[in-house]
Motif scaffolding. Structure first.
Motif, mmCIF file in Angstrom:
data_model
loop_
_atom_site.group_PDB
_atom_site.id
_atom_site.type_symbol
_atom_site.label_atom_id
_atom_site.label_comp_id
_atom_site.label_asym_id
_atom_site.label_seq_id
_atom_site.Cartn_x
_atom_site.Cartn_y
_atom_site.Cartn_z
ATOM 1 N N UNK A 126 0.851 -1.184 0.000
ATOM 2 C CA UNK A 126 0.000 0.000 0.000
ATOM 3 C C UNK A 126 0.885 1.231 0.000
ATOM 4 N N UNK A 127 0.670 2.093 -0.973
ATOM 5 C CA UNK A 127 1.488 3.282 -1.169
ATOM 6 C C UNK A 127 0.722 4.529 -0.739
ATOM 7 N N UNK A 128 1.282 5.347 0.127
ATOM 8 C CA UNK A 128 0.615 6.624 0.418
ATOM 9 C C UNK A 128 0.888 7.621 -0.712
ATOM 10 N N UNK A 129 -0.146 8.268 -1.213
ATOM 11 C CA UNK A 129 0.006 9.246 -2.286
ATOM 12 C C UNK A 129 -0.753 10.502 -1.903
ATOM 13 N N UNK A 130 -0.325 11.620 -2.450
ATOM 14 C CA UNK A 130 -1.063 12.859 -2.212
ATOM 15 C C UNK A 130 -1.448 13.466 -3.555
ATOM 16 N N UNK A 131 -2.589 14.144 -3.558
ATOM 17 C CA UNK A 131 -3.125 14.739 -4.770
ATOM 18 C C UNK A 131 -3.226 16.241 -4.573
ATOM 19 N N UNK A 132 -2.682 16.995 -5.512
ATOM 20 C CA UNK A 132 -2.786 18.437 -5.446
ATOM 21 C C UNK A 132 -3.930 18.909 -6.312
ATOM 22 N N UNK A 133 -3.762 20.053 -6.904
ATOM 23 C CA UNK A 133 -4.796 20.548 -7.799
ATOM 24 C C UNK A 133 -5.887 21.289 -7.046
ATOM 25 N N UNK A 134 -7.075 21.227 -7.592
ATOM 26 C CA UNK A 134 -8.189 22.028 -7.092
ATOM 27 C C UNK A 134 -8.615 21.606 -5.687
ATOM 28 N N UNK A 135 -8.796 20.344 -5.482
ATOM 29 C CA UNK A 135 -9.225 19.855 -4.166
ATOM 30 C C UNK A 135 -8.215 18.837 -3.672
ATOM 31 N N UNK A 136 -7.385 19.271 -2.718
ATOM 32 C CA UNK A 136 -6.277 18.419 -2.291
ATOM 33 C C UNK A 136 -6.742 17.336 -1.328
ATOM 34 N N UNK A 137 -6.143 16.157 -1.457
ATOM 35 C CA UNK A 137 -6.395 15.092 -0.501
ATOM 36 C C UNK A 137 -5.273 14.069 -0.618
ATOM 37 N N UNK A 138 -5.219 13.181 0.323
ATOM 38 C CA UNK A 138 -4.223 12.106 0.290
ATOM 39 C C UNK A 138 -4.937 10.771 0.221
ATOM 40 N N UNK A 139 -4.298 9.817 -0.393
ATOM 41 C CA UNK A 139 -4.922 8.508 -0.584
ATOM 42 C C UNK A 139 -3.978 7.386 -0.227
ATOM 43 N N UNK A 140 -4.538 6.207 -0.103
ATOM 44 C CA UNK A 140 -3.829 4.990 0.302
ATOM 45 C C UNK A 140 -4.004 3.993 -0.831
ATOM 46 N N UNK A 141 -3.022 3.946 -1.732
ATOM 47 C CA UNK A 141 -3.116 3.135 -2.941
ATOM 48 C C UNK A 141 -2.768 1.687 -2.617
ATOM 49 N N UNK A 142 -3.796 0.839 -2.581
ATOM 50 C CA UNK A 142 -3.563 -0.555 -2.209
ATOM 51 C C UNK A 142 -3.315 -1.394 -3.465
ATOM 52 N N UNK A 143 -2.202 -2.116 -3.472
ATOM 53 C CA UNK A 143 -1.825 -2.976 -4.596
ATOM 54 C C UNK A 143 -1.915 -4.429 -4.180
ATOM 55 N N UNK A 144 -2.479 -5.267 -5.056
ATOM 56 C CA UNK A 144 -2.510 -6.708 -4.794
ATOM 57 C C UNK A 144 -1.112 -7.294 -4.975
ATOM 58 N N UNK A 145 -0.960 -8.551 -4.600
ATOM 59 C CA UNK A 145 0.333 -9.219 -4.770
ATOM 60 C C UNK A 145 0.749 -9.271 -6.241
ATOM 61 N N UNK A 146 -0.239 -9.204 -7.141
ATOM 62 C CA UNK A 146 0.042 -9.213 -8.580
ATOM 63 C C UNK A 146 0.395 -7.825 -9.102
ATOM 64 N N UNK A 147 0.300 -6.809 -8.235
ATOM 65 C CA UNK A 147 0.592 -5.443 -8.655
ATOM 66 C C UNK A 147 -0.617 -4.656 -9.096
ATOM 67 N N UNK A 148 -1.788 -5.305 -9.171
ATOM 68 C CA UNK A 148 -3.011 -4.629 -9.598
ATOM 69 C C UNK A 148 -3.517 -3.717 -8.489
ATOM 70 N N UNK A 149 -4.004 -2.547 -8.847
ATOM 71 C CA UNK A 149 -4.591 -1.634 -7.861
ATOM 72 C C UNK A 149 -5.968 -2.171 -7.484
ATOM 73 N N UNK A 150 -6.219 -2.305 -6.189
ATOM 74 C CA UNK A 150 -7.504 -2.846 -5.780
ATOM 75 C C UNK A 150 -8.282 -1.920 -4.863
ATOM 76 N N UNK A 151 -7.692 -0.824 -4.409
ATOM 77 C CA UNK A 151 -8.442 0.115 -3.600
ATOM 78 C C UNK A 151 -7.669 1.429 -3.496
ATOM 79 N N UNK A 152 -8.398 2.491 -3.159
ATOM 80 C CA UNK A 152 -7.772 3.807 -3.017
ATOM 81 C C UNK A 152 -8.590 4.631 -2.033
ATOM 82 N N UNK A 153 -8.592 4.257 -0.743
ATOM 83 C CA UNK A 153 -9.368 5.031 0.235
ATOM 84 C C UNK A 153 -8.697 6.364 0.545
ATOM 85 N N UNK A 154 -9.511 7.326 0.949
ATOM 86 C CA UNK A 154 -9.001 8.645 1.346
ATOM 87 C C UNK A 154 -8.422 8.551 2.751
#
Lengths: 182, 370
Positions: free
Chosen positions: B196-224
């Motif tokens: 799970x990678x922590x990422x931040x988003x800039x732009x108009x409405x800023x927020x941070x997300x928790x990029x969850x990757x499966x063991x295969x590398x596929x993205x499976x979730x992105x909660x705030x």
């Protein structure tokens, strides 16, 4: 070969070509579209569009291909565009950070999204809106084939919202002009 | 939808194609087991020599930024960072051998990224390095035009300890590439083999997300990550279900916590630590305590190490790593790592001229004088 990257590049080339067919060139529109597609791929327009906007949705690509092939009228008419814009406005506002819920995240585990698309497909089939049914089928096939990690990206993208905005604004402007002439 | 084009197809064909595609889409949905954090094993050896050792990595180009550390399977330390030359920046990489750091080499450039993605790439940003078994992952942001337009998250992997790297691929981490995505910290390992990678988003409405990757590398979730306002998060697991994220903020870092393995995050309390609004680094030590590397102001002229208790609530200043007042003083973007032998490693951008590497034992943090 990165097939996802190749899709993005080729799709933007085709979309640029479809854009060129909107010019008032009469019988030359089809050739202009093909020329513009090749030009976009060769001189860097398509890679720039791909870098800025990311891979386009399959919905937008299919609408662009219909435009490139001269199939009119497009399935995206003003009423469809208005309805889509209303949905996209709420979707993108929530996705960009307003509010606690991010609908984009649903696209990674799209159980609910597919469950919502199923009755939509049934309605489209019942009413014989075959064009939209086929467009939706291709979208789902693209997701199933691994072209998109997120189902939302297969269904629509900001460029499609831009096309819809153009259609809605054009309708408003035409109506304004018609009202003034009365 | 009154004016759709006429398609001379059998009535059953579009519906059948739709049904088949729908079935395929359902089949494609990745598995997403209930998330749980995989905690690092306890140190197998104690660190005999706790004294700090400081060195600078071999020179690369100028404009050094964003160093990131990881430990290879054989115990060597690897480091990647950004450096600029001829108005373009690249990701550089080096490994610390027994006799010192290997001469660095470029592992990602804007040309190689553009060539692999078939997309214009102007600049690279915020690399994050992570070793997972025999695989060495590198994630980094790329920008199509200037510093912010058309930002995307890219991923490449090496299976030979960094000697060669795969062609990068773009991750679908945002619906709109202009959303200003940035990476800030290494991923957290999950029990299901994913990351799970922590990422931040800039732009108009800023927020941070928790990029969850499966063991295969596929993205499976992105909660705030709570009310993060796009601040750069650094995450440590406290146990299998609980984790704390510390977000860079001034005058004190903010926190957000999860109690369900990262599915949802709630805003926590600010840390009792004086800090600027610059990237920080956080690591959970084998002793269970937390170590935070942070700048005390937004100019980056002071870099400090703070030691926190296992619950993340009580903190004390452990060491002042760098402190200077001249105009060129800048000690920023720290990266922290504790290796299997128990030694702690800190890397940071030193005056934008070099990557500084400091290694020490945990007992050095207990010294009387910060």
């Amino acid at each position: 070969m990165n097939w996802v990257a190749a899709y993005g590049l080729l799709a933007h080339g085709l979309l640029f070509g479809a854009l060129a067919t909107l010019l008032p060139l009469g019988e030359l529109r089809a050739r202009a579209g093909l020329f513009a597609t090749g030009l976009a791929l060769v001189v860097g327009i398509a890679p720039s569009m791909h870098g800025v906007f990311g891979p386009p949705s399959l919905t937008l690509l299919q609408l662009g291909l219909l435009q490139l092939a001269g199939k009119s009228p497009s399935p995206m008419d003003e009423r469809t565009a208005t309805g889509f814009l209303f949905f996209a406005g709420i979707f993108y506002a929530a996705t960009l950070g307003w509010g606690p819920f991010d609908p984009y995240a649903l696209g990674y585990q799209p159980w609910a999204l597919l469950a919502a698309l199923l009755p939509l497909g049934i309605v489209l089939a019942w009413l014989r809106f075959d064009a939209w049914l086929l467009i939706l089928a291709v979208d789902l096939a693209g997701y199933a084939g691994g072209l998109f990690a997120n189902l939302w990206d297969a269904l629509f993208d900001p460029l499609l919202a831009g096309v819809a905005t153009y259609l809605v604004l054009r309708r408003v402007v035409v109506r304004l002009i018609a009202a003034r002439r009365r | 939808m009154a004016s759709t084009p006429t398609i001379p197809l059998p009535r059953w064909l579009p519906a059948t194609l739709f049904a088949g595609a729908m079935a395929g889409a359902f089949w494609r949905i990745p598995d997403a087991p209930s998330p749980a954090f995989a905690l690092a094993p306890t140190a197998t050896t104690t660190v005999a020599d706790s004294a700090p050792q400081a060195e600078s990595l071999p020179a690369s180009a100028s404009g050094i930024a964003s160093p990131t550390l990881t430990e290879l399977p054989d115990g060597r330390i690897a480091c990647a960072w950004l450096a600029s030359a001829d108005d373009t920046n690249s990701v550089w990489f080096s490994v610390r051998e027994r006799q010192g750091w290997r001469p660095p080499g470029r592992i990602a450039t804007r040309e190689s990224t553009a060539g692999a993605l078939f997309a214009r790439t102007d600049r690279l940003d915020t690399p994050v390095l992570h070793a997972e078994g025999g695989w060495l992952h590198l994630w980094y942001a790329g920008t199509a035009v200037g510093d912010e337009v058309g930002r995307s998250l890219n991923h490449t992997v090496s299976t030979d300890g960094g000697a060669s790297w795969s062609r990068p691929t773009r991750l679908a981490a945002a619906p709109w590439p202009v959303a200003g995505i940035r990476l800030s910290a290494p991923p957290t390992a999950l029990e299901d083999g994913g990351l799970a990678l922590p990422v931040s988003y800039g732009g108009v409405a800023r927020h941070s997300g928790w990029l969850r990757l499966a063991a295969t590398g596929q993205i499976i979730d992105l909660p705030r990550m709570g009310d993060s306002e796009g601040r750069l998060p650094s995450v440590v697991p406290l146990d299998g279900r609980h984790a704390q994220a510390v977000l860079a903020a001034s005058p004190a870092p903010l926190t957000t916590v999860t109690t369900d393995g990262g599915r949802s995050w709630q805003t926590g309390e600010a840390l009792p630590v004086r800090a600027g609004d610059l990237p920080l680094a956080l690591v959970r030590l084998r002793s269970g305590r937390l170590l935070l590397a942070v700048n005390t102001n937004s100019e980056g002229k002071t870099l400090q190490l703070w030691l926190g208790e296992a619950d993340g609530r009580s903190w004390r200043l452990a060491r002042v790593v760098e402190e200077a007042s001249d105009g060129a003083a800048e000690f920023t973007e720290p990266a922290l790592l504790q290796t299997r032998d128990g030694r702690i490693h800190l890397a940071y951008a030193w005056r934008r001229q070099a990557v500084r590497h400091l290694s020490f034992g945990e007992s050095w943090l207990e010294g009387d004088k910060p």
